[in-house]
Write a protein that holds these residues in place. Sequence first.
Motif, PDB file in Angstrom:
ATOM      1  N   ALA A 164     -77.273  66.856 -28.643  1.00 18.66           N
ATOM      2  CA  ALA A 164     -76.266  66.082 -29.391  1.00 18.66           C
ATOM      3  C   ALA A 164     -75.285  65.444 -28.422  1.00 18.66           C
ATOM      4  N   LYS A 165     -74.852  64.254 -28.777  1.00 18.38           N
ATOM      5  CA  LYS A 165     -73.917  63.563 -27.891  1.00 18.38           C
ATOM      6  C   LYS A 165     -72.491  64.059 -28.121  1.00 18.38           C
ATOM      7  N   ALA A 166     -71.659  63.808 -27.109  1.00 18.88           N
ATOM      8  CA  ALA A 166     -70.262  64.241 -27.203  1.00 18.88           C
ATOM      9  C   ALA A 166     -69.469  63.241 -28.033  1.00 18.88           C
ATOM     10  N   GLN A 167     -68.550  63.758 -28.845  1.00 20.49           N
ATOM     11  CA  GLN A 167     -67.720  62.861 -29.663  1.00 20.49           C
ATOM     12  C   GLN A 167     -66.617  62.215 -28.849  1.00 20.49           C
ATOM     13  N   ILE A 168     -66.281  62.887 -27.748  1.00 16.41           N
ATOM     14  CA  ILE A 168     -65.180  62.379 -26.930  1.00 16.41           C
ATOM     15  C   ILE A 168     -65.390  62.868 -25.501  1.00 16.41           C
ATOM     16  N   GLY A 169     -64.885  62.114 -24.543  1.00 19.12           N
ATOM     17  CA  GLY A 169     -65.017  62.524 -23.144  1.00 19.12           C
ATOM     18  C   GLY A 169     -63.669  62.486 -22.454  1.00 19.12           C
ATOM     19  N   VAL A 170     -63.498  63.356 -21.484  1.00 17.72           N
ATOM     20  CA  VAL A 170     -62.258  63.346 -20.706  1.00 17.72           C
ATOM     21  C   VAL A 170     -62.606  63.179 -19.235  1.00 17.72           C
ATOM     22  N   THR A 171     -62.036  62.165 -18.604  1.00 19.15           N
ATOM     23  CA  THR A 171     -62.179  62.032 -17.154  1.00 19.15           C
ATOM     24  C   THR A 171     -60.813  62.234 -16.513  1.00 19.15           C
ATOM     25  N   GLY A 172     -60.803  63.033 -15.438  1.00 20.60           N
ATOM     26  CA  GLY A 172     -59.532  63.412 -14.810  1.00 20.60           C
ATOM     27  C   GLY A 172     -59.171  64.794 -15.290  1.00 20.60           C
ATOM     28  N   LEU A 173     -59.620  65.800 -14.563  1.00 15.95           N
ATOM     29  CA  LEU A 173     -59.507  67.169 -15.070  1.00 15.95           C
ATOM     30  C   LEU A 173     -58.468  67.996 -14.302  1.00 15.95           C
ATOM     31  N   ARG A 181     -61.814  73.480 -28.478  1.00 13.13           N
ATOM     32  CA  ARG A 181     -61.404  74.562 -29.382  1.00 13.13           C
ATOM     33  C   ARG A 181     -61.339  74.089 -30.834  1.00 13.13           C
ATOM     34  N   HIS A 182     -61.170  72.783 -31.026  1.00 15.62           N
ATOM     35  CA  HIS A 182     -61.158  72.247 -32.385  1.00 15.62           C
ATOM     36  C   HIS A 182     -62.551  71.825 -32.841  1.00 15.62           C
ATOM     37  N   GLY A 183     -63.558  72.196 -32.067  1.00 18.41           N
ATOM     38  CA  GLY A 183     -64.922  71.966 -32.534  1.00 18.41           C
ATOM     39  C   GLY A 183     -65.552  70.669 -32.077  1.00 18.41           C
ATOM     40  N   TYR A 184     -64.853  69.904 -31.250  1.00 17.66           N
ATOM     41  CA  TYR A 184     -65.447  68.659 -30.754  1.00 17.66           C
ATOM     42  C   TYR A 184     -66.308  68.947 -29.528  1.00 17.66           C
ATOM     43  N   THR A 185     -67.401  68.227 -29.419  1.00 13.75           N
ATOM     44  CA  THR A 185     -68.208  68.302 -28.200  1.00 13.75           C
ATOM     45  C   THR A 185     -67.569  67.355 -27.191  1.00 13.75           C
ATOM     46  N   VAL A 186     -67.217  67.901 -26.032  1.00 13.79           N
ATOM     47  CA  VAL A 186     -66.409  67.141 -25.071  1.00 13.79           C
ATOM     48  C   VAL A 186     -67.180  66.906 -23.772  1.00 13.79           C
ATOM     49  N   ALA A 187     -67.429  65.651 -23.460  1.00 13.27           N
ATOM     50  CA  ALA A 187     -68.028  65.322 -22.163  1.00 13.27           C
ATOM     51  C   ALA A 187     -66.945  65.396 -21.095  1.00 13.27           C
ATOM     52  N   LEU A 188     -67.307  65.914 -19.938  1.00 15.88           N
ATOM     53  CA  LEU A 188     -66.330  66.105 -18.862  1.00 15.88           C
ATOM     54  C   LEU A 188     -66.724  65.299 -17.651  1.00 15.88           C
ATOM     55  N   HIS A 189     -65.721  64.758 -16.982  1.00 13.96           N
ATOM     56  CA  HIS A 189     -65.982  64.017 -15.742  1.00 13.96           C
ATOM     57  C   HIS A 189     -64.759  64.121 -14.838  1.00 13.96           C
ATOM     58  N   ASN A 190     -65.014  64.268 -13.572  1.00 12.65           N
ATOM     59  CA  ASN A 190     -63.929  64.283 -12.592  1.00 12.65           C
ATOM     60  C   ASN A 190     -64.453  63.676 -11.305  1.00 12.65           C
ATOM     61  N   ARG A 191     -63.556  63.068 -10.548  1.00 14.53           N
ATOM     62  CA  ARG A 191     -63.971  62.409  -9.299  1.00 14.53           C
ATOM     63  C   ARG A 191     -64.680  63.410  -8.392  1.00 14.53           C
ATOM     64  N   PHE A 202     -71.656  60.111 -17.565  1.00  7.64           N
ATOM     65  CA  PHE A 202     -70.522  60.405 -18.450  1.00  7.64           C
ATOM     66  C   PHE A 202     -70.561  59.486 -19.669  1.00  7.64           C
ATOM     67  N   VAL A 203     -70.706  58.195 -19.404  1.00  8.05           N
ATOM     68  CA  VAL A 203     -70.730  57.212 -20.486  1.00  8.05           C
ATOM     69  C   VAL A 203     -71.940  57.456 -21.396  1.00  8.05           C
ATOM     70  N   ALA A 204     -73.075  57.802 -20.783  1.00 11.67           N
ATOM     71  CA  ALA A 204     -74.300  58.025 -21.568  1.00 11.67           C
ATOM     72  C   ALA A 204     -74.197  59.268 -22.442  1.00 11.67           C
ATOM     73  N   ALA A 205     -73.325  60.188 -22.076  1.00  9.44           N
ATOM     74  CA  ALA A 205     -73.191  61.425 -22.847  1.00  9.44           C
ATOM     75  C   ALA A 205     -72.396  61.241 -24.136  1.00  9.44           C
ATOM     76  N   LEU A 206     -71.737  60.070 -24.281  1.00  9.64           N
ATOM     77  CA  LEU A 206     -70.825  59.867 -25.416  1.00  9.64           C
ATOM     78  C   LEU A 206     -71.491  59.165 -26.587  1.00  9.64           C
ATOM     79  N   GLU A 207     -71.222  59.650 -27.788  1.00 12.88           N
ATOM     80  CA  GLU A 207     -71.701  58.943 -28.982  1.00 12.88           C
ATOM     81  C   GLU A 207     -70.898  57.644 -29.129  1.00 12.88           C
ATOM     82  N   ARG A 208     -71.462  56.698 -29.909  1.00 13.75           N
ATOM     83  CA  ARG A 208     -70.792  55.408 -30.068  1.00 13.75           C
ATOM     84  C   ARG A 208     -70.159  55.282 -31.435  1.00 13.75           C
ATOM     85  N   PRO A 209     -68.995  54.617 -31.527  1.00 13.38           N
ATOM     86  CA  PRO A 209     -68.267  54.018 -30.408  1.00 13.38           C
ATOM     87  C   PRO A 209     -67.728  55.105 -29.477  1.00 13.38           C
ATOM     88  N   ARG A 210     -67.799  54.828 -28.196  1.00  9.98           N
ATOM     89  CA  ARG A 210     -67.410  55.839 -27.209  1.00  9.98           C
ATOM     90  C   ARG A 210     -65.896  56.024 -27.173  1.00  9.98           C
TER      91      ARG A 210
END
Length: 477
Positions: free
Chosen positions: A1-10, A23-33, A60-68
């Motif tokens: 399943a794709k992530a509903q939201i992603g965070v870059t900069g951890l 913790r609120h049940g969202y699948t979160v894609a992670l990215h950091n430099r 990272f971008v590919a892991a996100l559902e659309r609209p990203r």
Amino acid sequence: AKAQIGVTGLAVMGRNLARNLARHGYTVALHNRTAARTEELVAQFGDEGDFVPTTGAADFVAALERPRRLVVMVKAGEPTDAVIDEFAPLLDDGDMIIDGGNAHFADTRRREAALRERGVHFVGVGISGGEEGALNGPSIMPGGSAEAYAALGPILEDISAHVGGEPCAAHIGPDGAGHFVKMVHNGIEYADMQLIGEAYDLLRGAAGLDPAQVADVFRRWNTGRLQSYLIEITGEVLAHTDPATGAPFVDVVADAAEQKGTGRWTVVTALDLGVPVSGIAEAVFARSLSGNTGLRGAARGLDGPRPAPLGGAAAAAFTEQVEQALYASKIVSYAQGWNMIAAGSEQYAWGIDPGAVAAIWRGGCIIRAAFLDRIRAAYAKDPGLATLLADAEFAREIGAAQQAWREVVATAARLGIAAPGFSAALAYYDALRAERLPAALTQAQRDYFGAHTYRRTDRPGVFHTAWGQDRAEHRTD
Ligand code: 6PG
């Protein structure tokens, strides 16, 4: 399943926001430099929810559902632009870049316009509450298009702080509106901190209380109308003893206040908009003065009164007066902050709802307080309120406090204890309510030395007096 939201900069804010989302049940894609941070997050907190660690930008971008929904949590300024430049080319129409940093609203306006051209939504989001808030529920101030908010808002509302079941997140307005409001939040935060500092200083210097006693006063105040996060932590800090020396902690901290810039931005912007925010300005200046060791060193020997603390019943009475001065000054500084929000909203056609701003600051953010509910109520009663001071409730309270407020400002002046926040707030109050201001004289002077003209109280038109000649008056319009 794709992530509903992603965070870059951890770094800590990004990491905590990602954890809050998971913790609120969202699948979160992670990215950091540097990938180590991503791995560390998953190793430490992977069991809190569904994380999708990625290494490259394309992954990272590919892991996100659309609209990203791509949340950027990097340093404001150039690092933010660098991340946008990296990701924007990989995005499709309708995708969102969400900047959760403390960006300057002008940068947000610029970025929003540039990305809109490419079909990408740029959502500048003010987030307040520090590390703790990011993890457990911050106050969230999103700007950007209504379309972007429809796709993102429910998630933000979900992870925000809640007060009385209501989320501390709401769509503020287009483009830079969210970051603008966050900036004013920080300005008000500066003003609150300065006023609290002055109250503390007066309780020590004038009333003669020690830090532990001042801590007790703040704890008591925190059960009344001043109840707020900042008053609460002030009590905590003042009650703290330095483990190394056994001295009151506040006495071992160097008295040079630093700033990362949002308070200064608020004042610079207020000057541009022509809105007096003297409470915030005095707070920024006080921090600058405190850190200017050269200036302070040069002035140290200057003459002044030698305050003899009041003591006894006089000290107790003065303490109550300080509460009144603090409360009245606080009302003034919030009135100024809301005037600034109105001016920004007008200038940039943001359509900001002043009551909604008060509502989402009731929880999660640094200035959170029951007091904000009162501001919301004031705007609910009259959405066109010109100043909070004109609200019947606030006017009544400030009227009841004003005599004590004057006593405190006078005592501070008499004892030689600087109280720029209290004094400036009182001066603003008195200027605002004055029947006539010396601005009439200013206009006359300007006309004298520069033929800058003036208007009259008794008839319309623009006039100039021939000061250097016969002093005849000419109508110039
Ligand atoms: C918040 C704070 C946050 C912050 C400031 C402090 O709302 O969570 O305002 O933004 O702590 O960066 O700013 P100064 O370093 O300028 O005091």
